[in-house]
Design a protein around this motif. Structure first.
Motif, PDB file in Angstrom:
ATOM      1  N   ALA A  53      -6.867  -9.958 -10.888  1.00  0.00           N
ATOM      2  CA  ALA A  53      -7.440 -10.097  -9.547  1.00  0.00           C
ATOM      3  C   ALA A  53      -6.525  -9.478  -8.492  1.00  0.00           C
ATOM      4  O   ALA A  53      -6.993  -8.766  -7.590  1.00  0.00           O
ATOM      5  N   ALA A  54      -5.211  -9.739  -8.600  1.00  0.00           N
ATOM      6  CA  ALA A  54      -4.259  -9.189  -7.636  1.00  0.00           C
ATOM      7  C   ALA A  54      -4.244  -7.668  -7.678  1.00  0.00           C
ATOM      8  O   ALA A  54      -4.229  -7.001  -6.633  1.00  0.00           O
ATOM      9  N   ALA A  55      -4.255  -7.098  -8.879  1.00  0.00           N
ATOM     10  CA  ALA A  55      -4.227  -5.638  -9.018  1.00  0.00           C
ATOM     11  C   ALA A  55      -5.481  -5.010  -8.413  1.00  0.00           C
ATOM     12  O   ALA A  55      -5.408  -3.977  -7.730  1.00  0.00           O
ATOM     13  N   ALA A  56      -6.633  -5.624  -8.649  1.00  0.00           N
ATOM     14  CA  ALA A  56      -7.887  -5.084  -8.124  1.00  0.00           C
ATOM     15  C   ALA A  56      -7.911  -5.143  -6.595  1.00  0.00           C
ATOM     16  O   ALA A  56      -8.327  -4.182  -5.922  1.00  0.00           O
ATOM     17  N   ILE A  57      -7.449  -6.269  -6.031  1.00  0.00           N
ATOM     18  CA  ILE A  57      -7.441  -6.418  -4.570  1.00  0.00           C
ATOM     19  C   ILE A  57      -6.461  -5.441  -3.937  1.00  0.00           C
ATOM     20  O   ILE A  57      -6.758  -4.814  -2.907  1.00  0.00           O
ATOM     21  N   LEU A  58      -5.285  -5.305  -4.538  1.00  0.00           N
ATOM     22  CA  LEU A  58      -4.300  -4.346  -4.013  1.00  0.00           C
ATOM     23  C   LEU A  58      -4.843  -2.920  -4.047  1.00  0.00           C
ATOM     24  O   LEU A  58      -4.610  -2.139  -3.116  1.00  0.00           O
ATOM     25  N   THR A  59      -5.558  -2.583  -5.093  1.00  0.00           N
ATOM     26  CA  THR A  59      -6.151  -1.242  -5.178  1.00  0.00           C
ATOM     27  C   THR A  59      -7.119  -0.999  -4.020  1.00  0.00           C
ATOM     28  O   THR A  59      -7.091   0.060  -3.380  1.00  0.00           O
ATOM     29  N   VAL A  60      -7.950  -1.989  -3.737  1.00  0.00           N
ATOM     30  CA  VAL A  60      -8.925  -1.865  -2.645  1.00  0.00           C
ATOM     31  C   VAL A  60      -8.220  -1.777  -1.295  1.00  0.00           C
ATOM     32  O   VAL A  60      -8.567  -0.933  -0.446  1.00  0.00           O
ATOM     33  N   LEU A  61      -7.220  -2.622  -1.075  1.00  0.00           N
ATOM     34  CA  LEU A  61      -6.522  -2.644   0.214  1.00  0.00           C
ATOM     35  C   LEU A  61      -5.767  -1.336   0.466  1.00  0.00           C
ATOM     36  O   LEU A  61      -5.793  -0.796   1.582  1.00  0.00           O
ATOM     37  N   ALA A 116      -6.492   1.544  -0.938  1.00  0.00           N
ATOM     38  CA  ALA A 116      -7.502   2.588  -0.778  1.00  0.00           C
ATOM     39  C   ALA A 116      -8.006   2.605   0.666  1.00  0.00           C
ATOM     40  O   ALA A 116      -8.225   3.683   1.250  1.00  0.00           O
ATOM     41  N   ARG A 117      -8.148   1.431   1.236  1.00  0.00           N
ATOM     42  CA  ARG A 117      -8.560   1.329   2.645  1.00  0.00           C
ATOM     43  C   ARG A 117      -7.515   1.939   3.562  1.00  0.00           C
ATOM     44  O   ARG A 117      -7.831   2.658   4.517  1.00  0.00           O
ATOM     45  N   ARG A 118      -6.242   1.667   3.274  1.00  0.00           N
ATOM     46  CA  ARG A 118      -5.166   2.245   4.082  1.00  0.00           C
ATOM     47  C   ARG A 118      -5.081   3.767   3.905  1.00  0.00           C
ATOM     48  O   ARG A 118      -4.831   4.495   4.861  1.00  0.00           O
ATOM     49  N   ALA A 119      -5.277   4.225   2.678  1.00  0.00           N
ATOM     50  CA  ALA A 119      -5.245   5.666   2.428  1.00  0.00           C
ATOM     51  C   ALA A 119      -6.372   6.374   3.178  1.00  0.00           C
ATOM     52  O   ALA A 119      -6.198   7.497   3.678  1.00  0.00           O
ATOM     53  N   TRP A 120      -7.519   5.727   3.271  1.00  0.00           N
ATOM     54  CA  TRP A 120      -8.663   6.311   3.973  1.00  0.00           C
ATOM     55  C   TRP A 120      -8.391   6.456   5.469  1.00  0.00           C
ATOM     56  O   TRP A 120      -8.798   7.428   6.098  1.00  0.00           O
ATOM     57  N   ARG A 121      -7.642   5.484   6.026  1.00  0.00           N
ATOM     58  CA  ARG A 121      -7.407   5.488   7.474  1.00  0.00           C
ATOM     59  C   ARG A 121      -6.157   6.270   7.868  1.00  0.00           C
ATOM     60  O   ARG A 121      -6.040   6.701   9.012  1.00  0.00           O
ATOM     61  N   ALA A 122      -5.214   6.449   6.941  1.00  0.00           N
ATOM     62  CA  ALA A 122      -3.914   7.030   7.291  1.00  0.00           C
ATOM     63  C   ALA A 122      -3.988   8.549   7.392  1.00  0.00           C
ATOM     64  O   ALA A 122      -4.780   9.210   6.712  1.00  0.00           O
ATOM     65  N   SER A 123      -3.130   9.102   8.247  1.00  0.00           N
ATOM     66  CA  SER A 123      -3.033  10.562   8.353  1.00  0.00           C
ATOM     67  C   SER A 123      -2.144  11.129   7.249  1.00  0.00           C
ATOM     68  O   SER A 123      -2.350  12.240   6.771  1.00  0.00           O
TER      69      SER A 123
END
Length: 213
Positions: free
Chosen positions: A80-88, A90-97
């Motif tokens: 569960a922790a690994a899956a949540i970290l992947t999503v979080l 991925a969200r940061r990668a999408w927003r970051a320059s």
């Protein structure tokens, strides 16, 4: 061990993130989501849940069934922790320059998710168990290559048995559901293993049915 390296990576990023966040809050420059920061800082601890479970059970008198449940819960927590970290991340990668590190952490999180899922799909089955490898020497035609004292198996009477042999350490090895992370094992399917286990099972059943003197 790939699993340990990935855990260290996430722990290092966790400390870096906490230090940067505390600095930005102290200087009044923090504009992010504090709940997300807490999650990114704390979830890496759950990635090490098989280690923590091992320490938890170290000085406690527990049955095999209790140890197996603790091991299973620890692996589900890691998944569960690994899956949540992947999503979080991925969200940061999408927003970051600048996405290099975040993209790398997405890949690392996906790998950890696979590692936990791979272990759980093997040890969570009803026919899963652990057996000592010395019994394989009792028959000819041994096709199982496992120098370790114990290995993981799937056994159904009369069917070729699947097996996994750890190359390194197996966490929660005293349970019937140890955590052996990919790729630190080699595996196969063996008719010889089934023959040996069938013989042992039949012998045990005959002993139970025989009248006591």
């Amino acid at each position: 061990m790939l699993y340990m390296l990935l855990c260290i990576l996430f722990m290092g990023m966790s400390f870096r993130l906490m230090f940067r966040t505390v600095t930005e809050i102290g200087e009044g420059r923090f504009t992010g989501n504090r709940l997300e920061v807490v999650a990114l800082a704390m979830l890496p601890l759950a990635l090490g849940s098989p280690f923590l479970a091992g320490f938890y059970t170290l000085d406690r008198a527990m049955t095999l069934d209790q140890l197996s449940r603790v091991s299973s819960y620890a692996q589900w927590a890691g998944l569960a922790a690994a899956a949540i970290l992947t999503v979080l991340y991925a969200r940061r990668a999408w927003r970051a320059s600048h996405r290099f590190w975040y993209s790398g952490l997405v890949v690392a999180g996906a790998l950890l998710t696979f590692i936990f899922a791979d272990s759980l799909q093997f040890v969570s089955r009803q026919d899963a168990g652990v057996m000592a490898t010395f019994v394989l020497a009792e028959g000819n035609g041994n096709d199982v290559d496992c120098p370790q004292p114990a290995m993981l198996i799937h056994y159904s009477k009369g069917e070729p048995a699947d097996w996994r042999c750890p190359k390194g350490i197996a966490l929660m090895s005293d349970s019937s559901r140890p955590f052996v992370p990919w790729p630190d094992y080699h595996s196969g399917r063996s008719r010889h293993l089934t023959t040996v286990l069938d013989t042992l099972t039949d012998s045990a059943q005959r002993t139970e049915r025989s009248p006591k003197s």
